[in-house]
Enzyme design. Structure first.
Site, PDB file in Angstrom:
ATOM      1  N   ASP A  43     -21.625  25.861  -5.051  1.00 51.59           N
ATOM      2  CA  ASP A  43     -21.415  24.673  -5.902  1.00 51.59           C
ATOM      3  C   ASP A  43     -21.738  23.382  -5.155  1.00 51.59           C
ATOM      4  O   ASP A  43     -21.653  22.288  -5.716  1.00 51.59           O
ATOM      5  CB  ASP A  43     -19.969  24.617  -6.385  1.00 51.59           C
ATOM      6  CG  ASP A  43     -19.688  25.688  -7.416  1.00 51.59           C
ATOM      7  OD1 ASP A  43     -20.651  26.307  -7.890  1.00 51.59           O
ATOM      8  OD2 ASP A  43     -18.495  25.911  -7.728  1.00 51.59           O
ATOM      9  N   ASP A 100     -20.074  21.792  -2.918  1.00 53.21           N
ATOM     10  CA  ASP A 100     -18.951  20.858  -2.838  1.00 53.21           C
ATOM     11  C   ASP A 100     -18.138  21.055  -1.571  1.00 53.21           C
ATOM     12  O   ASP A 100     -17.014  20.577  -1.467  1.00 53.21           O
ATOM     13  CB  ASP A 100     -18.059  21.018  -4.073  1.00 53.21           C
ATOM     14  CG  ASP A 100     -17.549  22.450  -4.232  1.00 53.21           C
ATOM     15  OD1 ASP A 100     -17.854  23.289  -3.354  1.00 53.21           O
ATOM     16  OD2 ASP A 100     -16.868  22.733  -5.221  1.00 53.21           O
ATOM     17  N   ASP A 127     -47.172   5.956  16.705  1.00 48.91           N
ATOM     18  CA  ASP A 127     -48.024   7.137  16.675  1.00 48.91           C
ATOM     19  C   ASP A 127     -47.382   8.389  17.240  1.00 48.91           C
ATOM     20  O   ASP A 127     -47.762   9.500  16.902  1.00 48.91           O
ATOM     21  CB  ASP A 127     -49.331   6.840  17.419  1.00 48.91           C
ATOM     22  CG  ASP A 127     -50.178   5.829  16.643  1.00 48.91           C
ATOM     23  OD1 ASP A 127     -49.956   5.705  15.422  1.00 48.91           O
ATOM     24  OD2 ASP A 127     -51.039   5.178  17.261  1.00 48.91           O
ATOM     25  N   ASP A 158     -25.987  14.698  16.843  1.00 51.99           N
ATOM     26  CA  ASP A 158     -26.327  14.223  15.502  1.00 51.99           C
ATOM     27  C   ASP A 158     -27.663  13.485  15.443  1.00 51.99           C
ATOM     28  O   ASP A 158     -27.856  12.579  14.634  1.00 51.99           O
ATOM     29  CB  ASP A 158     -25.209  13.333  14.935  1.00 51.99           C
ATOM     30  CG  ASP A 158     -23.959  14.151  14.685  1.00 51.99           C
ATOM     31  OD1 ASP A 158     -24.092  15.366  14.438  1.00 51.99           O
ATOM     32  OD2 ASP A 158     -22.853  13.595  14.750  1.00 51.99           O
ATOM     33  N   LEU A 211     -49.381   8.760   9.046  1.00 53.45           N
ATOM     34  CA  LEU A 211     -48.412   9.504   8.225  1.00 53.45           C
ATOM     35  C   LEU A 211     -47.393   8.528   7.654  1.00 53.45           C
ATOM     36  O   LEU A 211     -46.625   7.932   8.403  1.00 53.45           O
ATOM     37  CB  LEU A 211     -47.709  10.565   9.092  1.00 53.45           C
ATOM     38  CG  LEU A 211     -46.566  11.348   8.457  1.00 53.45           C
ATOM     39  CD1 LEU A 211     -47.072  12.205   7.305  1.00 53.45           C
ATOM     40  CD2 LEU A 211     -45.864  12.206   9.499  1.00 53.45           C
ATOM     41  N   HIS A 221     -56.286   5.769  10.969  1.00 53.72           N
ATOM     42  CA  HIS A 221     -54.907   5.835  10.485  1.00 53.72           C
ATOM     43  C   HIS A 221     -54.779   5.099   9.156  1.00 53.72           C
ATOM     44  O   HIS A 221     -55.320   4.002   8.996  1.00 53.72           O
ATOM     45  CB  HIS A 221     -53.957   5.188  11.495  1.00 53.72           C
ATOM     46  CG  HIS A 221     -53.936   5.877  12.824  1.00 53.72           C
ATOM     47  ND1 HIS A 221     -53.193   5.428  13.875  1.00 53.72           N
ATOM     48  CD2 HIS A 221     -54.570   6.996  13.259  1.00 53.72           C
ATOM     49  CE1 HIS A 221     -53.363   6.221  14.928  1.00 53.72           C
ATOM     50  NE2 HIS A 221     -54.202   7.182  14.567  1.00 53.72           N
ATOM     51  N   ASP A 227     -52.356   3.470   8.081  1.00 53.97           N
ATOM     52  CA  ASP A 227     -51.667   2.172   8.172  1.00 53.97           C
ATOM     53  C   ASP A 227     -52.635   1.034   8.500  1.00 53.97           C
ATOM     54  O   ASP A 227     -52.243  -0.130   8.536  1.00 53.97           O
ATOM     55  CB  ASP A 227     -50.479   2.202   9.160  1.00 53.97           C
ATOM     56  CG  ASP A 227     -50.904   2.382  10.619  1.00 53.97           C
ATOM     57  OD1 ASP A 227     -52.111   2.585  10.870  1.00 53.97           O
ATOM     58  OD2 ASP A 227     -50.018   2.349  11.491  1.00 53.97           O
ATOM     59  N   CYS A 274     -48.529  -0.240  14.369  1.00 57.76           N
ATOM     60  CA  CYS A 274     -48.888   0.775  15.373  1.00 57.76           C
ATOM     61  C   CYS A 274     -47.968   0.702  16.586  1.00 57.76           C
ATOM     62  O   CYS A 274     -47.684   1.710  17.223  1.00 57.76           O
ATOM     63  CB  CYS A 274     -50.314   0.569  15.860  1.00 57.76           C
ATOM     64  SG  CYS A 274     -51.530   0.442  14.554  1.00 57.76           S
TER      65      CYS A 274
END
Lengths: 685, 685
Positions: free
Chosen positions: B129, B131, B368, B407, B429, B490, B492, B667
């Site tokens: 579920d 939860d 990059d 984490d 990307l 690229h 960008d 970049c």
């Protein structure tokens, strides 16, 4: 996993740039829309503008104000965008012209931006109606749909060998057209173009496939070959070869630039051959693109067709036999068997192929080396295709050497990083008759193969690449059974299917120790306890004879047999669920099993389910059971179960020649059957 | 390809064999049905039979006559089959007994077959579920469904490093629980069993996964670890390790036998950690099975749960920034840049990380080397995860050395059989903001990456394994753009997204030579033709200064720029189609390009779309355009386009430190952003 979505590399709506005081030349393909931002070139003092369409033609121009959703003209973000298209049915390919006239508040034209268009009609066409005709710009050509209402073009893996005098390899290993019969195995594709006399200098008309697909198909330019042949060159001397595909050049080619264009609608014809069956990394669909490129590489228009590779299909026992195969061993060692076998084949009225010793090289297990199936293109005779097992014993050269030929294809899968084990033999590979399970139909049945349980770490399984291949064919989704409990480990040791009147049109026959003990007990109760079984037979040089009572009293044999019953019952339950069967569809044939030392189980006497099924004629291993009232009680029992179904039981003596070597009639034979009437592309998923 | 259908290895309806005069002991699991063929054991003189259910209990017995469909009793094929089940809610696990009494015509019982059942309750449970609670026998646990009304348990790839003082590797490289924070990254699973005191001798209760999955997850037996810890052993000394998974033993383990059973309902708790993201050969779903086995290997009952691996998710420019990264070069070489950059970050109110020379090792291209994304489990804080590019220059050790930690996860893809090229850098990307295309929503946008055209044979593409990884995440289906026309290659270099009031909540900014020429012409028309651009700047030791008129008259530069405009327009058209944009969503920023000798195109002056976007604060490469009325006319133009959208433009001087080295602000920087509020499992397909 998420399919890598197909993406067009050229948009149907293409951005072009105009300029005031300039005439811009652009290509437009019928059906395509050009889009240009007028606001960026509008002279400052403009208050209105006019569109003037020069020349006659089916040109549509519409101008829209575009701003972000829900926003007005604030922030100067509204753009005035013109969309220009030429009707797809337009027959004129003359230069087409649009002028945008910018007018100031005094009504003077203060600037003109001109768009001159060279119009093309271009279309890449295939037979997506599956009727043998390459249609014209079929709207369905870019998609593929299963089912009788479906659509989509189909390719055959061209793995027969029409040039069999010269080569011993399937045709996809070469890249030429081996005469008209080879061409028959290929699908047609056409490029139709109408346009200016010559392509603009930096333009290309390029046919291409994704790099992943370049080893999966081969394309021939038939029109070009025909033209050159008309020029007096013999086909085979042309070096006629793939223009796209693995042997198109020194390296596999992904693209091909077409010479064109004619002002009348020119058609260039292509032949496409499939080279690889669907597999783990290939879902069976192939796209071929035709792009009009600017600056040599940038697509400005793109047309796409899709093919699906015809899968390899297995034939269940319920299909009519065409021919049977078995091996003759040296020194007439298995002559008794062959004589009995021939009688079954004769009763079935089909051809028998006896493979001589110099071809079988001492390998009698004809079932295990090959699986005979087929592939099919719409409107053509299905092509038989042999799947060659990775097993590779004495019969290793038989499939390529004797089966591969004109209209007889060959495929194999082998991974040299895996060890071959007994479960790789194709006595361990069968297919069910058509079934229906919980509302889902399997009109060509489901493939059955034997495995170890996934819970066990060291179990034997069929080679991964073979399983991957079988799963990837899609049309007969496999069911993995549990066969590793058997020493040899083949599913044909405990099961087979026979055609039968009524019901689902077939019955599943299972070897059953319980049924055998029930029968033996009944015989003993009827006073036949002392009658000998396996009379006159020997095993390892000793007499194999045992009385009914003696068999019943053998608690080891019983324990081993009932453990095997347990394993068979497990498979029974899986097949009931996965094939939608109930008890009424299943018949138990009496059989005992014993555990071979450290090797798993094997049949204690000739294993009757391990039979050859030729229509209604069954060639059943002769069990040499107790003779009661002049007949073998095991045979009598089996006849009583099968003859009411309209089947004829022939008992084949295989005791010395197969049974004692841990196989039986089915293991020692093979059958080529008629394909399904059902067409695989009509399947629904 | 056809998915390899999941197949249960134990049926819910299980065949058992009874015998007259015998009491047969069988296991029955609550919810399961036993099925036995009574006709095969019925004594011959039987005319009727009775069923007697011994002991109290919720036992159901039904007897059916089964014959093939549409057939009567002809041919003796009808079977009498008994189905026996125990209600799932049955609280009693005492032995249950059923007797079948066969009666002859005189009313005498001539035989009894007895079935003694040992009843079990067993269930493998997860949180399907979503939860945070492991439910009890949730009927949905064996399937997985996307969407807000969907269900299905989720695993996180546990690729952070909670034990960061000791190790520099993501946790999935080890097989132990690195303390409570490590446990937080794992999902819970429970086995609940109620049954007899001990398992029957040849029975096993086995948890297992398919061999393919054994490297994709790791399972810990928390109850067992807890018990041993309660016995005084310190967690880390226990050698607490996977019971199933790659490091479960010397070899990866696929199965684990549970010690059990308690007569009260025992619960054994497990923790499951994900080890691999979805990829080309892994669709992201994992099944874990719990089987009750007979004869050590044969499953008689099976329960299955399914997990889906949480995908790696990218964050578009429209998400709020958390922290920014850039590099400080040796000898303060890029101090001007860093000072300007800091001002942008300060305006955005976020943390800035300046990576010092000894950590960046001379590599200034922070964009990059890494892409910062995240993964998320229901009910937990999303975990940031860095995707490390195969590029590997000076910053190679930065992601593992400085980002990986408690984490903060780490993932990379690299294929040593492919050469790394410039398109592998993650300036190539990006991800779009959420979009809607033809009714299909992409609530987390679509990944964008630059490629060569598939029509070209020698084009550069991003490494296959990286593209495969990106596609396999499913939730942000990639769009491949054409970036190979650029020297560096690229995306960008010609595009970015900015958040914006109104409309779709963002705008696509594109570099535009056309817009630049329009602007330059307007400036010239306004009498500024002699004003110098790039005043005081140098290039290769020579002055870079050029007047507006000089730029306009440079026909080479114009031809090259307009060819680049063509390439950008092609991408514009793809994005309009694949992201559902129209012209109102797009803003053209003035930019010129030139062709570097034999290397493709590059920006002629600082490339303004190559900006860092931190909320509404934009760090834009300072273009050094013509100074008119005391302001750079390029900056003025860009401000006029962007400031009405609520954005603030900061112009960052990167001429010497980045622009001349073929990169710009974007970049040279990177940004970690807040995850989407939208939960990925709520996506609909």
């Amino acid at each position: 996993m998420a399919g890598r979505g197909f993406m067009q590399w050229a948009a149907n709506c293409r951005t072009v740039r105009l300029d005031v005081g300039v005439a811009t030349s652009e290509i437009i393909v019928l059906g395509q829309t050009l889009c240009t931002d007028l606001s960026s070139i509008t002279p400052e003092s403009t208050v209105t503008f006019h569109t003037v369409v020069g020349h006659e033609g089916d040109i549509t121009v519409s101008v829209k104000n575009e701003s972000p959703e829900g926003m007005g003209k604030d922030g100067g973000v509204t753009k005035m965008v013109a969309y220009i298209s030429v009707a797809t049915h337009s027959s004129k390919i003359d230069d087409k012209e649009v002028n945008f006239l910018f007018v100031d508040k005094s009504g003077d034209t203060i600037g003109v931006a001109t768009l001159r268009m060279t119009a093309f009609y271009m279309s890449l066409d295939v037979d997506c109606d599956r009727d043998g005709v390459v249609e014209k710009n079929n709207p369905n050509k870019g998609s593929w749909q299963w089912g009788p209402d479906g659509h989509g073009a189909i390719l055959l893996v061209n793995n027969d060998c029409d040039d069999y005098l010269l080569e011993m390899d399937p045709e996809h290993k070469n890249s030429k057209i081996d005469g008209p019969f080879d061409l028959e195995d290929m699908s047609r594709m056409a490029v139709r173009v109408r346009g200016p006399e010559t392509l603009p200098e930096d333009c290309r008309l390029r046919m291409w496939v994704r790099p992943d697909d370049k080893e999966r198909l081969g394309i021939f330019n038939l029109s070009d070959i025909e033209k050159r042949r008309a020029g007096g060159v013999v086909l085979d001397e042309l070096g006629n070869k793939h223009i796209i595909g693995p042997k198109a050049g020194y390296l596999a080619q992904v693209s091909y630039d077409l010479m064109m264009v004619r002002r009348d609608e020119g058609e260039t014809l292509f032949a496409v051959e499939g080279l690889k069956y669907p597999d783990k990394d290939f879902n069976g669909t192939l796209r071929i693109h035709l792009s009009l490129l600017k600056n040599v590489t940038v697509p400005v228009f793109e047309d796409t067709v899709i093919f699906r590779m015809a899968p390899w299909i297995m034939t269940p026992n319920t299909l009519e036999p065409i021919e049977a195969f078995t091996c003759q061993m040296k020194k007439s060692e298995n002559l008794d068997f062959i004589n009995d076998f021939k009688k079954v084949v004769e009763a079935a009225g089909i051809k028998v192929n006896i493979v001589p010793p110099y071809e079988n090289r001492g390998d009698r297990w004809m079932q295990d080396e090959i699986e005979l199936g087929y592939s099919e293109l719409p409107g053509k005779k299905p092509m038989p295709v042999v799947l060659d097992s990775p097993r590779d014993r004495g019969l290793q050269k038989f499939p390529k050497g004797k089966l591969l030929g004109p209209d007889f294809g060959y495929v194999t899968r082998y991974d040299q990083n895996e060890f071959v084990n007994s479960l790789d033999s194709f006595g361990n590979l069968e297919v069910s008759p058509p079934v229906k399970v919980d509302g889902r139909t399997y009109p060509m049945g489901r493939i059955l193969l034997g495995s170890a349980f996934p819970t066990t770490k060291y179990g034997r399984r069929m080679m991964r690449v073979v399983r991957d291949f079988l799963y990837a064919q899609q049309v007969q989704p496999p069911v993995e059974l549990f066969s590793d409990w058997l020493g040899v480990g083949h599913i044909d040791e405990f099961m087979t299917f026979v055609p039968a009147a009524g019901g689902k049109g077939f019955r599943l026959l299972l070897a059953s120790p319980s049924a055998c003990y029930n029968l033996l007990r009944k015989l003993k109760n009827d006073g036949h306890g002392d009658v000998l079984c396996f009379e006159g037979k020997t095993r390892s040089g000793e007499s194999a004879e045992r009385s009914i009572s003696d068999l019943l009293d053998d608690s080891n044999l019983k324990a081993e047999s009932l453990q095997c019953q347990n394993d068979i019952d497990w498979n029974r339950d899986v097949m009931k669920r996965e094939l939608g069967l109930d008890e009424g569809d299943i018949i138990d044939l009496p059989q005992l099993f014993q555990l071979e030392d450290g090797k798993g189980a094997g049949a204690y006497f000739p294993d009757m389910v391990n039979m050859i099924v030729l229509g209604k004629q069954l060639g059943i291993p002769k069990p040499f059971g107790p003779m009661i009232d002049g007949a073998c009680a095991f045979e009598t029992n089996v006849r009583s179960l099968l003859e009411p179904l309209g089947l004829t039981c022939h008992f084949v003596n295989d005791w010395d020649s197969y049974h004692l070597l841990l196989g039986e009639v089915h293991c020692g034979s093979n059958t080529r059957r008629k394909p399904f009437d059902f067409k695989w592309w009509n399947m629904k998923f």
